[in-house]
Design an enzyme around this catalytic site. Structure first.
Site, PDB file in Angstrom:
ATOM      1  N   ARG A  14     -26.977  -4.922  10.419  1.00  0.00           N
ATOM      2  CA  ARG A  14     -28.241  -4.685  11.122  1.00  0.00           C
ATOM      3  C   ARG A  14     -29.437  -4.964  10.222  1.00  0.00           C
ATOM      4  O   ARG A  14     -30.494  -5.398  10.679  1.00  0.00           O
ATOM      5  CB  ARG A  14     -28.302  -3.247  11.646  1.00  0.00           C
ATOM      6  CG  ARG A  14     -27.167  -2.858  12.575  1.00  0.00           C
ATOM      7  CD  ARG A  14     -27.025  -3.822  13.759  1.00  0.00           C
ATOM      8  NE  ARG A  14     -26.045  -3.356  14.725  1.00  0.00           N
ATOM      9  CZ  ARG A  14     -24.747  -3.631  14.666  1.00  0.00           C
ATOM     10  NH1 ARG A  14     -24.268  -4.366  13.668  1.00  0.00           N
ATOM     11  NH2 ARG A  14     -23.923  -3.183  15.593  1.00  0.00           N
ATOM     12  N   ALA A  41     -37.553  16.290  -3.701  1.00  0.00           N
ATOM     13  CA  ALA A  41     -37.647  15.926  -2.292  1.00  0.00           C
ATOM     14  C   ALA A  41     -37.810  14.422  -2.110  1.00  0.00           C
ATOM     15  O   ALA A  41     -37.022  13.771  -1.414  1.00  0.00           O
ATOM     16  CB  ALA A  41     -38.810  16.683  -1.655  1.00  0.00           C
ATOM     17  N   ARG A  73     -35.930  20.804   1.942  1.00  0.00           N
ATOM     18  CA  ARG A  73     -36.590  19.505   1.962  1.00  0.00           C
ATOM     19  C   ARG A  73     -35.900  18.449   1.100  1.00  0.00           C
ATOM     20  O   ARG A  73     -36.249  17.270   1.202  1.00  0.00           O
ATOM     21  CB  ARG A  73     -38.040  19.659   1.481  1.00  0.00           C
ATOM     22  CG  ARG A  73     -38.143  20.058   0.010  1.00  0.00           C
ATOM     23  CD  ARG A  73     -39.487  20.627  -0.365  1.00  0.00           C
ATOM     24  NE  ARG A  73     -39.530  21.025  -1.762  1.00  0.00           N
ATOM     25  CZ  ARG A  73     -39.007  22.158  -2.229  1.00  0.00           C
ATOM     26  NH1 ARG A  73     -38.404  23.001  -1.409  1.00  0.00           N
ATOM     27  NH2 ARG A  73     -39.089  22.465  -3.509  1.00  0.00           N
ATOM     28  N   LYS A  88     -29.649  18.093 -10.766  1.00  0.00           N
ATOM     29  CA  LYS A  88     -29.988  17.276  -9.599  1.00  0.00           C
ATOM     30  C   LYS A  88     -29.517  15.838  -9.743  1.00  0.00           C
ATOM     31  O   LYS A  88     -29.059  15.225  -8.772  1.00  0.00           O
ATOM     32  CB  LYS A  88     -31.493  17.332  -9.346  1.00  0.00           C
ATOM     33  CG  LYS A  88     -31.976  18.677  -8.837  1.00  0.00           C
ATOM     34  CD  LYS A  88     -33.472  18.671  -8.544  1.00  0.00           C
ATOM     35  CE  LYS A  88     -33.920  20.028  -8.026  1.00  0.00           C
ATOM     36  NZ  LYS A  88     -35.377  20.058  -7.733  1.00  0.00           N
ATOM     37  N   VAL A 112     -38.395  13.555 -18.744  1.00  0.00           N
ATOM     38  CA  VAL A 112     -39.071  12.288 -19.036  1.00  0.00           C
ATOM     39  C   VAL A 112     -40.293  12.548 -19.900  1.00  0.00           C
ATOM     40  O   VAL A 112     -41.172  13.338 -19.537  1.00  0.00           O
ATOM     41  CB  VAL A 112     -39.475  11.575 -17.738  1.00  0.00           C
ATOM     42  CG1 VAL A 112     -40.237  10.294 -18.045  1.00  0.00           C
ATOM     43  CG2 VAL A 112     -38.237  11.271 -16.902  1.00  0.00           C
ATOM     44  N   ASP A 132     -43.476  15.476  -9.771  1.00  0.00           N
ATOM     45  CA  ASP A 132     -44.363  16.471  -9.161  1.00  0.00           C
ATOM     46  C   ASP A 132     -45.581  16.777 -10.031  1.00  0.00           C
ATOM     47  O   ASP A 132     -46.217  17.809  -9.857  1.00  0.00           O
ATOM     48  CB  ASP A 132     -43.598  17.765  -8.864  1.00  0.00           C
ATOM     49  CG  ASP A 132     -43.017  18.415 -10.128  1.00  0.00           C
ATOM     50  OD1 ASP A 132     -43.230  17.870 -11.242  1.00  0.00           O
ATOM     51  OD2 ASP A 132     -42.353  19.461 -10.007  1.00  0.00           O
ATOM     52  N   THR A 136     -46.419  13.181 -15.969  1.00  0.00           N
ATOM     53  CA  THR A 136     -45.289  12.251 -15.939  1.00  0.00           C
ATOM     54  C   THR A 136     -45.682  10.942 -15.269  1.00  0.00           C
ATOM     55  O   THR A 136     -45.238   9.863 -15.671  1.00  0.00           O
ATOM     56  CB  THR A 136     -44.095  12.884 -15.216  1.00  0.00           C
ATOM     57  OG1 THR A 136     -43.805  14.159 -15.802  1.00  0.00           O
ATOM     58  CG2 THR A 136     -42.861  12.001 -15.328  1.00  0.00           C
ATOM     59  N   CYS A 176     -56.701   3.259 -13.015  1.00  0.00           N
ATOM     60  CA  CYS A 176     -57.842   2.680 -12.298  1.00  0.00           C
ATOM     61  C   CYS A 176     -58.299   3.615 -11.182  1.00  0.00           C
ATOM     62  O   CYS A 176     -59.502   3.806 -10.965  1.00  0.00           O
ATOM     63  CB  CYS A 176     -57.458   1.339 -11.683  1.00  0.00           C
ATOM     64  SG  CYS A 176     -57.115   0.000 -12.844  1.00  0.00           S
ATOM     65  N   CYS A 190     -46.493  22.412  -4.447  1.00  0.00           N
ATOM     66  CA  CYS A 190     -45.483  22.885  -3.500  1.00  0.00           C
ATOM     67  C   CYS A 190     -45.182  24.369  -3.690  1.00  0.00           C
ATOM     68  O   CYS A 190     -44.787  25.053  -2.752  1.00  0.00           O
ATOM     69  CB  CYS A 190     -44.199  22.070  -3.654  1.00  0.00           C
ATOM     70  SG  CYS A 190     -44.366  20.344  -3.138  1.00  0.00           S
TER      71      CYS A 190
END
Length: 346
Positions: A14, A41, A73, A88, A112, A132, A136, A176, A190
């Site tokens: 498809r 999420a 979520r 995770k 990170v 989030d 980062t 920028c 959140c």
């Protein structure tokens, strides 16, 4: 990997019928490498969509473990992942392999930072933002501009979301558009404003759509804007992008300040979680079994193959194999460092 086999043609039939992709585009997807930074999420939705689309190589990077509050979520995770407190990145990779066993998925349990971001994006065709925090994102921006890697910014909180595709030296970069990060505590998160699943779906869908365009060479179909959505207020807005700013420190002046930090150890308060993350200096591998035996004399210990949880009094320490620890029960970095030193070591 190619899409010439009957089984692959059936799996992606498809998608191949869609004029924007076709057989040639599907072959390009199967030979592409995508890095997802942050597997909450947005990141888990991105990983599932890209795996189902047949992107050949996925690197999934995340520092955290699955909790029950994520399940509302973060669609890639299950109750058993939360009960086991799986990292995770590992939980996501496990489910991706069940979705599409024909692609290569590489989970990386890592925080990170300036010491690893350039390695993490090595050989990437596209980097997707599932993080989030702006710190980062500036790291991703600097590394991707420096190495000329396309990346796709995205964020969601409450019912509001935003996304932008960055093509180094072709479009404005994050600096920028946002020269400085919002001041601490000035913007909702959140953990303070909540978030609903529909806005996650919208932002992730646009990010993945843009990634598919980039990976299949459909540059003319990119939206070339800062896109903003509010699914509760029924508001959709596009701000068209011009060229990169002539005085942008990243694009124009090639000043990659986030990649040049002078510290080798890290401690940061985790917003809204009453917890601090402490990371060691240098590269370390912890023998979790030995550490578990040591800590059993001082408090309650639970462990799996990827992390160890240790509770002492009002504090809980989650220790990963790289010696990084999330210390719950305090927002004070000095207290967290003291607990880390006492129970884990310098």
């Amino acid at each position: 990997m190619t899409t010439n086999s009957n089984s692959q043609h059936d799996r992606y039939s498809r998608q191949i019928l869609f004029a924007g992709i076709g057989v040639e585009g599907q072959d390009r997807l199967s030979n592409s490498r995508v890095v997802i930074i942050g597997c909450g999420a947005l990141g888990s939705a991105q990983a599932e969509a890209l795996a189902r689309a047949g992107v050949g190589k996925l690197r999934i990077v995340d520092r955290d473990f699955v909790e029950f509050s994520n399940l509302q979520r973060q669609t890639m995770f299950t109750e058993s992942d939360a009960a086991e407190r799986l990292p995770k990145a590992i939980a996501c990779a496990n489910h991706v392999r069940e979705i599409n066993s024909e692609i290569d998925v590489e989970p990386e349990i890592a925080d990170v930072n300036h010491s690893n971001i350039e390695r993490l994006i090595t050989n990437a065709d596209v980097v997707l933002d599932g993080t989030d925090n702006f710190a980062t994102r500036y790291l991703i921006n600097d590394a991707c501009i420096k190495h000329r890697v396309n990346w796709i910014y995205g964020a969601a909180v409450g019912s509001y979301g935003v996304t932008m595709t960055v093509r180094p030296h072709e479009t404005p970069c994050l600096r920028c558009m946002f020269p400085e990060a919002p001041p601490p505590a000035s913007a909702p998160t959140c953990d303070t404003a909540g978030v609903i699943m529909p806005i996650i779906s919208v932002v992730a869908a646009v990010q993945v759509s843009e990634a598919l365009k980039l990976l299949t060479g459909q540059i003319e179909s990119l939206h070339n804007s800062l896109m903003q959505f509010d699914v509760w207020r029924n508001e959709w807005r596009r701000i068209s992008l011009g060229p990169p700013l002539a005085d942008c420190p990243t694009c124009a002046l090639k000043q990659y300040e986030t990649l040049e930090a002078d510290t080798s150890d890290f401690a940061a308060v985790l917003c809204g979680r009453h917890a601090v993350q402490v990371s060691p200096s240098g590269t370390v591998q912890v023998d979790l079994a030995a550490l578990s035996r040591k800590l059993e004399l001082a408090g309650e210990v639970k462990a799996n193959d990827y992390l160890l949880r240790f509770r002492t009094g009002e504090y809980e320490l989650t220790v990963f194999q790289d010696a990084r620890s999330i210390i719950r029960g305090t927002d004070d970095i000095a207290t967290a460092r003291s607990l880390y030193s006492k129970y884990i070591g310098n």
